[in-house]
Enzyme design. Structure first.
Site, PDB file in Angstrom:
ATOM      1  N   GLU A  78       2.297  12.927 -16.182  1.00 61.18           N
ATOM      2  CA  GLU A  78       3.266  13.964 -15.715  1.00 61.18           C
ATOM      3  C   GLU A  78       2.546  14.611 -14.483  1.00 61.18           C
ATOM      4  O   GLU A  78       2.542  14.510 -13.528  1.00 61.18           O
ATOM      5  CB  GLU A  78       2.315  15.135 -15.965  1.00 61.18           C
ATOM      6  CG  GLU A  78       0.485  15.925 -17.073  1.00 61.18           C
ATOM      7  CD  GLU A  78       0.808  15.185 -18.421  1.00 61.18           C
ATOM      8  OE1 GLU A  78      -0.314  15.056 -18.458  1.00 61.18           O
ATOM      9  OE2 GLU A  78       1.991  14.441 -18.722  1.00 61.18           O
ATOM     10  N   ASP A 120       7.556  -9.748  18.322  1.00 55.08           N
ATOM     11  CA  ASP A 120       8.285 -10.051  19.696  1.00 55.08           C
ATOM     12  C   ASP A 120       6.518 -11.004  20.146  1.00 55.08           C
ATOM     13  O   ASP A 120       5.257 -11.264  19.721  1.00 55.08           O
ATOM     14  CB  ASP A 120       8.302  -8.986  20.789  1.00 55.08           C
ATOM     15  CG  ASP A 120       8.655  -9.682  22.274  1.00 55.08           C
ATOM     16  OD1 ASP A 120       8.870 -11.034  22.151  1.00 55.08           O
ATOM     17  OD2 ASP A 120       8.659  -8.629  23.055  1.00 55.08           O
ATOM     18  N   ASP A 381       8.933  -2.615  20.520  1.00 55.52           N
ATOM     19  CA  ASP A 381       8.662  -1.193  21.081  1.00 55.52           C
ATOM     20  C   ASP A 381       9.889  -0.836  22.153  1.00 55.52           C
ATOM     21  O   ASP A 381       9.588   0.159  23.267  1.00 55.52           O
ATOM     22  CB  ASP A 381       7.533  -0.889  22.044  1.00 55.52           C
ATOM     23  CG  ASP A 381       7.896  -2.758  22.563  1.00 55.52           C
ATOM     24  OD1 ASP A 381       8.446  -3.349  23.101  1.00 55.52           O
ATOM     25  OD2 ASP A 381       6.206  -3.095  23.391  1.00 55.52           O
ATOM     26  N   ASP A 385      15.202  -2.491  20.158  1.00 59.51           N
ATOM     27  CA  ASP A 385      14.684  -3.091  18.884  1.00 59.51           C
ATOM     28  C   ASP A 385      14.898  -1.483  17.552  1.00 59.51           C
ATOM     29  O   ASP A 385      14.882  -1.474  16.872  1.00 59.51           O
ATOM     30  CB  ASP A 385      12.917  -2.922  19.254  1.00 59.51           C
ATOM     31  CG  ASP A 385      12.285  -3.824  19.786  1.00 59.51           C
ATOM     32  OD1 ASP A 385      12.965  -5.020  19.441  1.00 59.51           O
ATOM     33  OD2 ASP A 385      11.500  -3.739  20.546  1.00 59.51           O
ATOM     34  N   ASN A 449       0.433   7.264 -28.362  1.00 58.95           N
ATOM     35  CA  ASN A 449       0.201   7.954 -29.306  1.00 58.95           C
ATOM     36  C   ASN A 449       1.414   8.716 -29.466  1.00 58.95           C
ATOM     37  O   ASN A 449       0.912   9.271 -30.243  1.00 58.95           O
ATOM     38  CB  ASN A 449      -0.838   8.906 -27.719  1.00 58.95           C
ATOM     39  CG  ASN A 449      -2.199   8.956 -28.102  1.00 58.95           C
ATOM     40  OD1 ASN A 449      -2.838   7.853 -28.505  1.00 58.95           O
ATOM     41  ND2 ASN A 449      -2.496   9.286 -26.653  1.00 58.95           N
ATOM     42  N   ASN A 474      -3.303  15.017 -23.032  1.00 58.17           N
ATOM     43  CA  ASN A 474      -2.973  14.521 -21.451  1.00 58.17           C
ATOM     44  C   ASN A 474      -4.223  14.788 -20.485  1.00 58.17           C
ATOM     45  O   ASN A 474      -4.051  14.619 -19.635  1.00 58.17           O
ATOM     46  CB  ASN A 474      -1.806  14.829 -21.748  1.00 58.17           C
ATOM     47  CG  ASN A 474      -0.426  14.042 -22.377  1.00 58.17           C
ATOM     48  OD1 ASN A 474      -0.988  12.873 -23.195  1.00 58.17           O
ATOM     49  ND2 ASN A 474       0.950  14.684 -22.853  1.00 58.17           N
ATOM     50  N   ASP A 478      -6.488  12.537 -18.128  1.00 52.59           N
ATOM     51  CA  ASP A 478      -5.774  12.502 -16.807  1.00 52.59           C
ATOM     52  C   ASP A 478      -6.256  12.726 -15.606  1.00 52.59           C
ATOM     53  O   ASP A 478      -6.203  11.846 -14.554  1.00 52.59           O
ATOM     54  CB  ASP A 478      -3.584  13.495 -16.693  1.00 52.59           C
ATOM     55  CG  ASP A 478      -3.172  12.215 -16.750  1.00 52.59           C
ATOM     56  OD1 ASP A 478      -2.721  11.224 -17.502  1.00 52.59           O
ATOM     57  OD2 ASP A 478      -1.958  13.491 -17.302  1.00 52.59           O
TER      58      ASP A 478
END
Length: 632
Positions: A78, A120, A381, A385, A449, A474, A478
């Site tokens: 999550e 280039d 540039d 391009d 789990n 959880n 986390d």
């Protein structure tokens, strides 16, 4: 003037249409989506089966529904959106400190994945500052008259400023006192010439400079270094051979010619004829200092450089030799026009230098490379391009670029240096690898789990964990993952491009998930058979073990090395210790009853730590085997 094409049919219109197309998903975004689909299918199937089985066994429908929902939520990582955002933002901040502005966060991961960089030549591989190397006559001798006439032409021209004229004006210390401008025919891209009329002491001289080929077209005589004049037919072949030799040595050649127009000094394009060729201006744009080392560094990281330039083949070949790019694999724009898309597809891997290219060919080259399975970065540039920047996996421009190029790019360099891109590639790989760490630990632990709880719910007369305990597991496991963005990455993991690998994630999920479940069932057996645990003690013990093992597995999976050899980031290790402390203390706090937790006896705690240690040792062995098998 008759306009034959309008709006989207014009050249600028085509560029606008191309860059207006909605960007395709990046490899990073596609990988996240595939990962999400995989988890959703597994969660729906397992949660549905567990719900049906629990209800059929006569358990409370409400508890069974809540348990199935908690299981499906437990499988999902999550915090993944938050982890991805934090990790990418941290990467963007680090890149900003290296003078790279990130416009699209997901492009950071793509930058770490590129294995081809197209660039280039001018200003990126070279200094980008035109320098005068010399003024040579047709007999290959220095001639001050060429310098003087070139200086007059550059000084009196009134069109757009350009690096070549600036170089002539800044390096030629020529006295033109008494000269005045009388007339001018500006430069255009068809003639590729610029003519002025300079007046001095009653004489008016028309002086023209431009591309050598276009200058030779209007000359029928040649003036040598001793001021003698001979027919062009005697020297034309020699002049062209000289030009080739100059190009081989990396010089761009500009021709200079003149004629006396005192009798008719008002000129136009038609007056550019029957002129006298005076000589060459040799221009040089040397490679940047240290550029060869930067290219070698990119190659050591698994990134090959391909040069795309408008310069002629010989100049491009010379620059390639100087910077360490193979000059043997070179193709011109005219040759490219003759190749079908299928032929280009088969050859594009073997070509390192594209010379004399037209703007429309840049996009074609990039698409061919992508079809070959490469992740392509493009540095540009200019207006021409824009479409190439858009179709590249990572479009890179500079802050001095035209607006449309900067708009199309994913990243903006504050300095036009390849070394900055090399550092950015490293940051991109760090970002990807740190994100992957969370994904591997989350799916491995969560799947294990979920599988364990599903099995336990069928074997035990009570729910192995309450829904609130599943969600708290959880949440706590986390928390350390939030510090992954600042985690250290092993140096050997940064040495090659990294792509999303669903097979690797799936293999980790299955192997580590099953290993986790095996040790969970060992824990179940110890708690139920040996310790005769009550439901409350069982849940408290398994809750404690689950959180501790997930934190330890994060520290193990985060590196290919043995986990205690690779040093974690400061915030990761602090948050891990904090979570372990919390989960050990929680069963003894005031909130324990509300969470369904009870104090854990010392003998049970010793058993939990023994099982956790054994699981960590097996996980370390499995991790190395998987990385070796997947060649990761």
């Amino acid at each position: 003037v008759i306009a034959v094409e309008t709006e989207g049919e014009t050249e600028l219109g085509k560029i606008e249409t191309e860059i207006g197309i909605i960007s395709e998903e990046t490899a990073f975004e596609k990988g996240i989506k595939q990962f999400g689909y995989m988890l959703m299918k597994i969660a729906l199937i397992l949660a549905g089966l567990i719900l049906i089985i629990n209800i059929s066994m006569g358990k409370s429908p409400l508890d069974s529904i809540l348990f199935a929902l908690a299981l499906s939520l437990g499988l999902a990582p999550e915090l993944l959106p938050a982890i991805v955002s934090i990790t990418l933002s941290a990467g963007a901040r680090r890149l900003a400190s290296k003078k790279v502005i990130v416009k699209r966060l997901s492009s950071i991961q793509n930058l770490g994945s590129i294995n081809i960089l197209c660039s280039d030549k001018t200003g990126t591989l070279t200094e980008g500052e035109v320098k005068i190397h010399g003024y040579l006559s047709a007999d290959n001798k220095e001639n001050p008259i060429i310098q003087k006439y070139a200086f007059l032409n550059a000084t009196f021209e009134s069109g757009y400023t350009n690096p070549m004229d600036e170089a002539i004006r800044s390096q030629a210390n020529t006295d033109i006192t008494g000269y005045t401008k009388f007339d001018e025919v500006p430069y255009d891209f068809i003639r590729k010439r610029l003519s002025i009329v300079a007046a001095h002491e009653g004489k008016r001289i028309m002086i023209t400079k431009g591309a050598l080929k276009n200058i030779l077209e209007v000359c029928d005589k040649v003036q040598l270094s001793d001021n003698s004049i001979v027919p062009m037919t005697e020297f034309e072949n020699g002049i062209r051979e000289q030009s080739k030799e100059f190009s081989k040595n990396g010089f761009r050649t500009i021709g200079v010619c003149f004629k006396d127009v005192t009798d008719d000094p008002l000129i136009n394009k038609d007056d550019e004829n029957q002129m006298t060729f005076l000589g060459f201006i040799l221009l040089n744009d040397p490679p940047k200092e240290g550029i060869a080392q930067v290219i070698a560094e990119l190659k050591s990281k698994g990134v090959n450089l391909k040069i795309i330039t408008g310069d002629n083949v010989l100049i491009a070949e010379n620059i390639a030799k100087q910077i360490g790019v193979s000059p043997d694999s070179i193709i011109s724009g005219s040759e490219l026009l003759k190749l079908t898309d299928e032929a280009l597809f088969s050859r594009v891997d073997d070509i390192d230098v594209f010379a004399e290219t037209e703007p429309s060919q840049k996009e074609r080259i990039i698409r061919a490379l992508q079809q070959r399975g490469h992740v392509v970065g493009y540095l540009g540039d200019g207006i021409n391009d824009a479409s190439a920047l858009k179709v590249a996996d990572v479009g890179i421009s500079v802050n001095t670029a035209v607006d449309v190029a900067k708009e199309s790019a994913d990243m903006i360099l504050l300095e036009k240096e390849l070394s900055v891109i090399s550092e950015g590639i490293t940051e991109g790989r760090k970002t990807y690898l740190n994100t992957l760490k969370y994904i591997l630990i989350a799916v491995s632990a969560n799947f294990g789990n979920m599988f364990s709880m599903a099995g336990a719910s069928l074997l035990l007369p009570f729910l192995p964990l309450l829904p609130s305990q599943i969600l708290l597991t959880n949440f706590l496991s986390d928390l350390p993952a939030l510090a992954i963005a600042s985690d250290n990455v092993d140096e050997e993991m940064l040495q090659k491009p990294r792509k999303w690998d669903i097979k690797l994630i799936r293999r980790f999920m299955i192997i580590f998930g099953l290993e986790s479940s095996i040790f969970d069932f060992i824990t179940f057996g110890a708690l139920m058979i040996y310790f005769k645990s009550s439901p409350e003690l069982f849940r408290s013990s398994w809750f404690t073990e689950s959180v501790i093992t997930e934190v330890l597995i994060l520290l193990i999976i985060r590196t290919r090395r043995t986990f205690f050899v690779s040093r974690p980031g400061k915030y990761l290790i602090l948050s891990s210790l904090f979570v372990i402390a919390i989960v050990l203390i929680l069963p003894y706090t005031y909130f324990a009853g509300a969470l369904g937790l009870v104090p854990i006896p010392l003998s049970v705690m010793v058993a939990i730590f023994a099982i956790t240690f054994a699981y960590s040792a097996v996980a370390e062995i499995s991790k190395k085997a998987i990385f070796k098998k997947m060649n990761y």
